[in-house]
Design a protein around this motif. Structure first.
Motif, PDB file in Angstrom:
ATOM      1  N   GLU A 129      37.456  27.106  83.974  1.00  0.00           N
ATOM      2  CA  GLU A 129      38.531  26.119  83.953  1.00  0.00           C
ATOM      3  C   GLU A 129      39.860  26.862  84.034  1.00  0.00           C
ATOM      4  O   GLU A 129      40.197  27.645  83.145  1.00  0.00           O
ATOM      5  CB  GLU A 129      38.487  25.295  82.672  1.00  0.00           C
ATOM      6  N   TYR A 130      40.592  26.612  85.105  1.00  0.00           N
ATOM      7  CA  TYR A 130      41.878  27.274  85.315  1.00  0.00           C
ATOM      8  C   TYR A 130      43.030  26.345  84.964  1.00  0.00           C
ATOM      9  O   TYR A 130      42.989  25.141  85.264  1.00  0.00           O
ATOM     10  CB  TYR A 130      42.010  27.724  86.771  1.00  0.00           C
ATOM     11  N   SER A 131      44.049  26.920  84.352  1.00  0.00           N
ATOM     12  CA  SER A 131      45.264  26.189  84.030  1.00  0.00           C
ATOM     13  C   SER A 131      46.421  26.850  84.759  1.00  0.00           C
ATOM     14  O   SER A 131      46.535  28.081  84.768  1.00  0.00           O
ATOM     15  CB  SER A 131      45.533  26.208  82.522  1.00  0.00           C
ATOM     16  N   GLY A 132      47.282  26.034  85.358  1.00  0.00           N
ATOM     17  CA  GLY A 132      48.412  26.608  86.073  1.00  0.00           C
ATOM     18  C   GLY A 132      49.219  25.562  86.802  1.00  0.00           C
ATOM     19  O   GLY A 132      49.147  24.363  86.493  1.00  0.00           O
ATOM     20  N   VAL A 133      49.977  26.020  87.790  1.00  0.00           N
ATOM     21  CA  VAL A 133      50.883  25.164  88.548  1.00  0.00           C
ATOM     22  C   VAL A 133      50.379  25.081  89.991  1.00  0.00           C
ATOM     23  O   VAL A 133      50.077  26.119  90.604  1.00  0.00           O
ATOM     24  CB  VAL A 133      52.309  25.755  88.537  1.00  0.00           C
ATOM     25  N   PRO A 134      50.289  23.899  90.563  1.00  0.00           N
ATOM     26  CA  PRO A 134      49.909  23.813  91.980  1.00  0.00           C
ATOM     27  C   PRO A 134      50.875  24.612  92.841  1.00  0.00           C
ATOM     28  O   PRO A 134      52.105  24.521  92.666  1.00  0.00           O
ATOM     29  CB  PRO A 134      49.993  22.320  92.277  1.00  0.00           C
ATOM     30  N   LEU A 135      50.339  25.405  93.764  1.00  0.00           N
ATOM     31  CA  LEU A 135      51.196  26.168  94.662  1.00  0.00           C
ATOM     32  C   LEU A 135      52.116  25.231  95.439  1.00  0.00           C
ATOM     33  O   LEU A 135      53.278  25.568  95.722  1.00  0.00           O
ATOM     34  CB  LEU A 135      50.347  27.002  95.622  1.00  0.00           C
ATOM     35  N   GLY A 136      51.620  24.042  95.782  1.00  0.00           N
ATOM     36  CA  GLY A 136      52.436  23.075  96.501  1.00  0.00           C
ATOM     37  C   GLY A 136      53.706  22.709  95.756  1.00  0.00           C
ATOM     38  O   GLY A 136      54.756  22.475  96.372  1.00  0.00           O
ATOM     39  N   THR A 137      53.635  22.662  94.439  1.00  0.00           N
ATOM     40  CA  THR A 137      54.818  22.358  93.631  1.00  0.00           C
ATOM     41  C   THR A 137      55.893  23.413  93.817  1.00  0.00           C
ATOM     42  O   THR A 137      57.084  23.098  93.977  1.00  0.00           O
ATOM     43  CB  THR A 137      54.431  22.257  92.146  1.00  0.00           C
ATOM     44  N   LEU A 138      55.484  24.677  93.804  1.00  0.00           N
ATOM     45  CA  LEU A 138      56.441  25.769  93.962  1.00  0.00           C
ATOM     46  C   LEU A 138      56.991  25.823  95.387  1.00  0.00           C
ATOM     47  O   LEU A 138      58.175  26.117  95.593  1.00  0.00           O
ATOM     48  CB  LEU A 138      55.782  27.099  93.597  1.00  0.00           C
ATOM     49  N   LEU A 139      56.136  25.542  96.368  1.00  0.00           N
ATOM     50  CA  LEU A 139      56.592  25.532  97.754  1.00  0.00           C
ATOM     51  C   LEU A 139      57.608  24.408  97.990  1.00  0.00           C
ATOM     52  O   LEU A 139      58.600  24.586  98.709  1.00  0.00           O
ATOM     53  CB  LEU A 139      55.406  25.388  98.699  1.00  0.00           C
ATOM     54  N   LYS A 140      57.382  23.256  97.378  1.00  0.00           N
ATOM     55  CA  LYS A 140      58.335  22.154  97.507  1.00  0.00           C
ATOM     56  C   LYS A 140      59.658  22.520  96.848  1.00  0.00           C
ATOM     57  O   LYS A 140      60.740  22.126  97.325  1.00  0.00           O
ATOM     58  CB  LYS A 140      57.755  20.890  96.875  1.00  0.00           C
ATOM     59  N   GLU A 141      59.581  23.268  95.751  1.00  0.00           N
ATOM     60  CA  GLU A 141      60.796  23.708  95.068  1.00  0.00           C
ATOM     61  C   GLU A 141      61.643  24.584  95.995  1.00  0.00           C
ATOM     62  O   GLU A 141      62.874  24.495  95.996  1.00  0.00           O
ATOM     63  CB  GLU A 141      60.412  24.480  93.805  1.00  0.00           C
ATOM     64  N   ALA A 142      60.958  25.434  96.792  1.00  0.00           N
ATOM     65  CA  ALA A 142      61.672  26.306  97.720  1.00  0.00           C
ATOM     66  C   ALA A 142      62.082  25.581  98.997  1.00  0.00           C
ATOM     67  O   ALA A 142      63.044  25.993  99.662  1.00  0.00           O
ATOM     68  CB  ALA A 142      60.803  27.516  98.073  1.00  0.00           C
ATOM     69  N   GLY A 143      61.362  24.515  99.339  1.00  0.00           N
ATOM     70  CA  GLY A 143      61.681  23.751 100.547  1.00  0.00           C
ATOM     71  C   GLY A 143      61.103  24.388 101.799  1.00  0.00           C
ATOM     72  O   GLY A 143      61.741  25.219 102.438  1.00  0.00           O
ATOM     73  N   VAL A 144      59.894  23.986 102.177  1.00  0.00           N
ATOM     74  CA  VAL A 144      59.234  24.551 103.351  1.00  0.00           C
ATOM     75  C   VAL A 144      59.872  23.988 104.617  1.00  0.00           C
ATOM     76  O   VAL A 144      60.013  22.772 104.773  1.00  0.00           O
ATOM     77  CB  VAL A 144      57.720  24.251 103.336  1.00  0.00           C
ATOM     78  N   GLN A 145      60.256  24.869 105.519  1.00  0.00           N
ATOM     79  CA  GLN A 145      60.850  24.439 106.771  1.00  0.00           C
ATOM     80  C   GLN A 145      59.774  23.930 107.732  1.00  0.00           C
ATOM     81  O   GLN A 145      58.604  24.256 107.602  1.00  0.00           O
ATOM     82  CB  GLN A 145      61.628  25.606 107.390  1.00  0.00           C
ATOM     83  N   THR A 146      60.201  23.137 108.699  1.00  0.00           N
ATOM     84  CA  THR A 146      59.240  22.492 109.595  1.00  0.00           C
ATOM     85  C   THR A 146      58.432  23.498 110.405  1.00  0.00           C
ATOM     86  O   THR A 146      57.309  23.202 110.828  1.00  0.00           O
ATOM     87  CB  THR A 146      59.979  21.540 110.559  1.00  0.00           C
ATOM     88  N   ARG A 184      52.085  38.283  93.563  1.00  0.00           N
ATOM     89  CA  ARG A 184      53.510  38.653  93.494  1.00  0.00           C
ATOM     90  C   ARG A 184      54.376  38.007  94.584  1.00  0.00           C
ATOM     91  O   ARG A 184      55.576  37.898  94.421  1.00  0.00           O
ATOM     92  CB  ARG A 184      53.683  40.168  93.578  1.00  0.00           C
ATOM     93  N   ARG A 185      53.769  37.591  95.704  1.00  0.00           N
ATOM     94  CA  ARG A 185      54.602  37.055  96.777  1.00  0.00           C
ATOM     95  C   ARG A 185      53.852  36.032  97.614  1.00  0.00           C
ATOM     96  O   ARG A 185      52.662  36.200  97.888  1.00  0.00           O
ATOM     97  CB  ARG A 185      55.090  38.185  97.689  1.00  0.00           C
ATOM     98  N   VAL A 186      54.567  34.975  97.977  1.00  0.00           N
ATOM     99  CA  VAL A 186      54.064  33.953  98.891  1.00  0.00           C
ATOM    100  C   VAL A 186      55.105  33.803  99.991  1.00  0.00           C
ATOM    101  O   VAL A 186      56.221  33.348  99.745  1.00  0.00           O
ATOM    102  CB  VAL A 186      53.843  32.611  98.179  1.00  0.00           C
ATOM    103  N   GLU A 187      54.753  34.189 101.209  1.00  0.00           N
ATOM    104  CA  GLU A 187      55.676  34.114 102.340  1.00  0.00           C
ATOM    105  C   GLU A 187      55.219  33.000 103.280  1.00  0.00           C
ATOM    106  O   GLU A 187      54.073  32.991 103.748  1.00  0.00           O
ATOM    107  CB  GLU A 187      55.693  35.446 103.096  1.00  0.00           C
ATOM    108  N   VAL A 188      56.099  32.065 103.539  1.00  0.00           N
ATOM    109  CA  VAL A 188      55.798  30.982 104.479  1.00  0.00           C
ATOM    110  C   VAL A 188      56.044  31.501 105.903  1.00  0.00           C
ATOM    111  O   VAL A 188      57.101  32.047 106.205  1.00  0.00           O
ATOM    112  CB  VAL A 188      56.676  29.759 104.202  1.00  0.00           C
TER     113      VAL A 188
END
Length: 423
Positions: free
Chosen positions: A180-197, A261-265
């Motif tokens: 059982e993992y606890s954490g934050v959806p990656l999508g939440t963090l990506l939306k915080e940064a604002g993914v470009q089209t 450590r890093r997520v690059e779109v």
């Protein structure tokens, strides 16, 4: 296999009563050797004559010494050095579905590193409106979720392509855990940064020396990928990526980047880096399949098995094992004791969860006959776990990855079991 009396299937109580009656001579001989009543029942034993340890004797609880054999194990000849090796979950000795962290398999590319929470940073950059850097404390402030998922190494069962190799469920299927993992959806963090089209993929990497960079389609990243900092209610273990790792439900374990450590779109997969070619499945004609991320439906009988033989003699026997699928939920597991001539539907211990391990049971009566034990899983897409021969017909024997074949244990008349193949 069913046992019937007068054409009717007996109740379990009747089966137990019959087994005890049939084994009366053996039981009587055992009692005769004991020369009287069972002293473990009739006499007060040493453990009941004094006080035990206090509550602070072991500040972090450990298994009792009688269970000291329930440990991860590696295969020494598998790799040249343990810093780039793997050990195996003792699935033969566990029950239920949740894997204790201390038993969950490890896979390293450059060894397990020590990284303090205070020193942790996670960067999101690339095709985003606002590049961001998160501390561990920052992640804790986001709304979090709890999800149970399996993590399976793509090479699990890989040595079995060419034939029965390793004698144990731990070694053939133990590159898996279910926590059982606890954490934050990656999508939440990506939306915080604002993914470009233009953003279509994410490139993720770890803080260890190997970095283990991997490209993941943005759709998957937004759907169910988790930035996790707890497992089974406690902090991640060092070997599992403390303090933060990626959870990529249903996909091969090498995508679950540790020490994230890093997520690059990006606008496409990072083709220039090693990650695009490292995990490919070479077919019989020399061509290779790429992007085989999803782990197909799979199962294995964990007991009886070579490391968990039958020791209690004839009579009632609980056959049990695990099933899982990266495509969703397990819907059914069948078990055969005669090498596939006849199949019985096993009982699923609980409602199956999405991309998580399911425990199955089959109550059986064993009278010392040899058995060829197999299990066969089905998932909600209708996919049915294949035989080794069926896989080889399509894939050949050149790959070590994505072997989800039906496993066979030969259970002998003395209760011992061996890894075999049947055609």
């Amino acid at each position: 296999m069913t046992v019937s009396f007068n054409g009717k299937k007996p109740s379990r109580r009747a089966v137990l009563k019959g087994a005890l009656a049939a084994g009366g001579a053996v039981a009587g001989a055992t009692m005769a050797r004991a020369a009287g009543p069972d002293l473990l029942i009739t006499q007060t034993q040493p453990w009941a004559q004094g006080l035990g340890e206090g509550v602070d004797a072991t500040p972090y609880g450990l298994p009792i010494r009688f269970e000291s054999d329930v440990v991860r194990r590696n295969v020494e000849w598998l790799t040249a050095d343990t810093i780039s090796s793997i050990n195996f979950t003792p699935i033969h000795a566990l029950d239920g579905t949740i894997t204790p962290q201390g038993c969950a398999f490890e896979r390293h590319h450059s060894g397990a590193i020590e990284l303090r929470k205070e020193d942790y940073r996670l960067m999101i950059n690339g095709l985003v409106d606002t590049p961001l850097v998160f501390t561990y404390e920052d992640l804790e402030r986001f709304p979090r979720v709890n999800r149970v998922h399996f993590c399976e190494c793509a090479a699990n069962t890989g040595m079995e392509w060419a034939g029965a190799q390793l004698n144990g469920a731990q070694f053939t299927h133990g590159m898996i855990h279910n926590m059982e993992y606890s954490g934050v959806p990656l999508g939440t963090l990506l939306k915080e940064a604002g993914v470009q089209t233009e953003g279509k993929w994410v490139y993720v990497e770890g803080a260890d020396a190997s970095s283990n960079g991997r490209s993941i389609p943005l759709e998957k990243a937004m759907e169910d990928v988790l930035v996790a900092f707890k497992a089974n209610g406690e902090a991640l273990r060092k070997e599992h990526g403390y303090p933060v790792r990626l959870v990529v439900p249903g996909w091969e374990g090498n995508m679950w980047v540790k020490w994230l450590r890093r997520v690059e779109v990006t606008d496409g997969p990072v083709e220039s880096r090693e990650e695009t070619s490292k995990y490919t499945d070479t077919l019989a004609d020399g061509t290779s399949r790429k992007w085989t991320w999803v782990m197909d439906a799979k199962s294995v009988v964990t007991s009886p098995s070579p490391q968990s033989p039958i020791t209690h003699g004839h009579g009632p026997l609980v056959i049990t094992g695990l099933a899982w699928s990266g495509h969703g939920k397990i819907t059914r597991v069948d078990v055969t004791v005669d090498g596939g001539k006849t199949w019985q539907q096993a009982r699923l211990a609980a409602d199956p969860q999405d991309k998580a391990v399911t425990r199955f049971y089959l109550d059986h009566v064993w009278q010392g006959e040899e058995m060829l034990l197999q299990s066969r899983a089905m998932d909600e897409t209708g996919y049915v776990q294949p035989t080794k021969d069926a896989l080889r017909d399509v894939r050949g024997e050149n790959s070590i990855y994505h072997n989800n074949c039906i496993q066979t244990w030969w259970v002998k008349s003395d209760g011992e079991a061996e890894n075999v193949e049947i055609s």
